[in-house]
Each structure stands twice: as C-alpha cells, then as structure tokens.
Design a protein around this motif. Structure first.
Motif, PDB file in Angstrom:
ATOM      1  N   THR A  40     -17.405   3.870   1.624  1.00  0.00           N
ATOM      2  CA  THR A  40     -16.684   2.607   1.813  1.00  0.00           C
ATOM      3  C   THR A  40     -16.579   2.305   3.304  1.00  0.00           C
ATOM      4  O   THR A  40     -16.448   3.228   4.114  1.00  0.00           O
ATOM      5  CB  THR A  40     -15.259   2.700   1.223  1.00  0.00           C
ATOM      6  N   PHE A  41     -16.642   1.022   3.658  1.00  0.00           N
ATOM      7  CA  PHE A  41     -16.347   0.624   5.038  1.00  0.00           C
ATOM      8  C   PHE A  41     -15.495  -0.650   5.027  1.00  0.00           C
ATOM      9  O   PHE A  41     -15.570  -1.451   4.090  1.00  0.00           O
ATOM     10  CB  PHE A  41     -17.623   0.439   5.864  1.00  0.00           C
ATOM     11  N   PRO A  42     -14.657  -0.850   6.066  1.00  0.00           N
ATOM     12  CA  PRO A  42     -13.807  -2.044   6.124  1.00  0.00           C
ATOM     13  C   PRO A  42     -14.615  -3.281   6.504  1.00  0.00           C
ATOM     14  O   PRO A  42     -15.574  -3.205   7.274  1.00  0.00           O
ATOM     15  CB  PRO A  42     -12.784  -1.697   7.207  1.00  0.00           C
ATOM     16  N   ASN A  43     -14.205  -4.436   5.969  1.00  0.00           N
ATOM     17  CA  ASN A  43     -14.879  -5.700   6.281  1.00  0.00           C
ATOM     18  C   ASN A  43     -14.183  -6.490   7.390  1.00  0.00           C
ATOM     19  O   ASN A  43     -14.598  -7.613   7.701  1.00  0.00           O
ATOM     20  CB  ASN A  43     -14.960  -6.577   5.027  1.00  0.00           C
ATOM     21  N   ASN A  44     -13.148  -5.924   7.973  1.00  0.00           N
ATOM     22  CA  ASN A  44     -12.406  -6.650   9.009  1.00  0.00           C
ATOM     23  C   ASN A  44     -12.256  -5.865  10.311  1.00  0.00           C
ATOM     24  O   ASN A  44     -11.415  -6.181  11.145  1.00  0.00           O
ATOM     25  CB  ASN A  44     -11.017  -7.035   8.483  1.00  0.00           C
ATOM     26  N   ASN A  45     -13.089  -4.826  10.494  1.00  0.00           N
ATOM     27  CA  ASN A  45     -13.050  -4.047  11.732  1.00  0.00           C
ATOM     28  C   ASN A  45     -14.447  -3.475  11.976  1.00  0.00           C
ATOM     29  O   ASN A  45     -14.812  -2.435  11.421  1.00  0.00           O
ATOM     30  CB  ASN A  45     -12.009  -2.930  11.646  1.00  0.00           C
ATOM     31  N   LYS A  46     -15.237  -4.152  12.798  1.00  0.00           N
ATOM     32  CA  LYS A  46     -16.629  -3.758  12.998  1.00  0.00           C
ATOM     33  C   LYS A  46     -16.757  -2.352  13.586  1.00  0.00           C
ATOM     34  O   LYS A  46     -17.600  -1.559  13.143  1.00  0.00           O
ATOM     35  CB  LYS A  46     -17.337  -4.768  13.902  1.00  0.00           C
TER      36      LYS A  46
END
Length: 303
Positions: free
Chosen positions: A269-275
């Motif tokens: 999983t990776f966040p969509n609001n912190n590149k």
C-alpha cells in the motif's frame, strides 16, 4: 410537462407562442431552457424570403410558354425546406446527442451523481460517460480507468469497459479497467461480470481479476470500500508495472526504470496524498535506489 414528456408537441407550442402563462413560467425555470433559447436564436438568424403563393403561381404560368414542361413545373421551395431541415437537425442534435463525459485529473477523485440517483466516484486519470437524456433507454456507463459505484436501491445499469462488462442491481462495487488489467470488487449486493471468455457472479465480499490474459481468479475481501476512497492505493500480488502506473496517475510523475523487471509481483500500500512517503514506501520495500528530478516530475530507478 417537459421532463415527463406527456406533451409530445410541447416545443412546437413554445415556438409558436401557444404555451399557457403557467407552462411558460415552469419552462423558464427548467435547467435546459437557456439551451433552447440559444437554439431558436440560431434558427431565427437563418434568412427566409417571404413566400407568396399567388405570385409564385402567376410567375409559373407566365413561364410555361417559354420553358419545358419539366422545368416550368418546378417551384423552388428548397430555401424553405433547407431552413426547416436545419432547425430540425439543430434540435435533434441537442436532444439526442446528450452523452455526458467526466474525466478526473492526476491525483483527483471526481464524484458524479447518475440520473437514477446512484453515485459514481472516479479515481485519478479515469474517464466515464453516459447518456443523461436517454438513461432509461440505455442504462449504461462507459468506463476507462477506475471507479467506485454506490448504487441506489432498485436501480440497474451496466458498466462497459474494453475488458468486460459489469451489470449491477442495488450494490456497491469497484471496477478497474486499464490496458490488460480488469478487476472488480463487490462490497455489497451482487454483480455480474461478463466478457467473451467468462461470466462470473460476485456477491458481497468477493473480488475478481483478469490480468494479462492469464487465468481469471476470484478471492475474498474484507474491506467495505476501495482503499483509494480514503487516499491510499492497495495492491494484491500485482505486477510492478501497474503499481508504477498508479504512482504516475496519483502524483503526475514519470518513472524511468530501464533495469527493473516490471513483471515482479508486488503486494502493498502507498498513500495518495504524500509523494515522498509513497515513493519511499514502494521503492524502499523493493530495495530500489531512486532519484527525483529538480522539478519533481521524473523518478529514475536503480537496483
């Protein structure tokens, strides 16, 4: 009145000034009224010469002696026919070419209310279209990319993609269709997944995937909605190329990976609001070194 189409000659009566005061007031409050005003303004601009039948008949008789029977019998009504046809075509195009298209940008979620009251939410860099005015007749949505649907109870429609079709009845589900990747998650109710190779019925808590022409697979999910709704992208045993594609769509970047095997399977999983965190999460997990261009638009990977 106008919406329920009980009056088949409503527009004709409006054009001829035959609406009642109450009908005219109601029509002016309709959201499409201004469109029809513009259409009629364009029609009024068409040049029509006044046509006098009596004068035309006299002129015709006077020419019969000096012209052939064939040419003398022709009355040039084409300007009037053409003008009438132009008005019909303009109205026809407006009424029947009513497809609405919605496109989300990089890192954007776009929520759309469907004509039946159901909700469609597009994930980043996705596109969907449907016919608003003929919803009852078509009940179909064309999708490229990914979308989450919250279907109003009792409603039924079909989501059409290049990879397959998903038909629903009172449910919540997610569809991803991009290139050779086709995945459907059913969170509530039931969906039917169909293409030229298979037909699968998914109930709540089931997922289905057809990837790169491999054997389709089904599995059980515990989530109540797709993770991207809450700003994170989650992957289950997926080739890296699709993980990289999602990073690019969420952050408007290009990933250069000349020495990386893009068929490597990834789960995570990776966040969509912190590149910064997203890049570190994915590439750090894989043990990849990477550098980011000064403008933040290009990521170069190294093993």
């Amino acid at each position: 009145m106008f919406d329920d189409k009980k009056d088949d000659i409503f527009l004709s009566r409006w054009i001829n000034g035959e609406l009642t005061k109450e009908e005219l007031i109601a029509f002016k409050s309709h959201p499409e009224y201004e469109h029809y005003v513009k259409i009629m303004a364009g029609a009024d601009a068409l040049y029509l010469k006044e046509y006098n039948e009596e004068k035309a008949l006299i002129a015709l008789k006077s020419k019969r002696s000096s012209t052939s029977k064939k040419s003398g019998a022709v009355i040039k009504l084409w300007p009037y026919v053409a003008a009438a046809a132009s008005i019909a075509i303009i109205l026809g195009l407006f009424l029947f070419s009513s497809n609405q298209t919605f496109t989300s940008s990089y890192g954007e979620q776009l929520a759309i209310t469907l004509p039946d009251g159901s909700e469609m939410i597009l994930n980043a860099k996705s596109k969907a279209s449907f016919n608003k005015n003929n919803w009852e007749g078509s009940r179909s949505i064309t999708l490229e990319g990914e979308a989450y649907f919250k279907v109003k109870k009792g409603s039924k429609f079909t989501v059409i993609t290049e990879n397959g079709e998903v038909s629903v009845l009172g449910t919540q589900f997610n569809v991803y269709a991009q290139d050779a990747f086709f995945e459907v998650h059913c969170f509530e109710g039931k969906v039917s997944v169909v293409n030229n190779k298979y037909q699968e019925i998914l109930t709540a808590g089931k997922a289905f995937r057809d990837l790169d022409n491999t054997t389709p697979e089904s599995w059980t999910i515990k989530a109540q909605q797709p993770s991207w709704i809450t700003n994170s992208s989650t992957f289950r045993s997926i080739p890296l190329q699709y993980v990289f594609n999602e990073l690019e769509k969420q952050y408007n970047i290009k990933i250069q990976s000349p020495s990386i095997d893009l068929k490597t399977i990834y789960t995570g999983t990776f966040p969509n609001n912190n590149k910064k965190v997203a890049l570190r999460t994915v590439f750090g997990t894989l043990g990849f070194e990477y550098s980011l261009s000064p403008d933040g638009k290009t990521v170069v990977l190294e093993k």
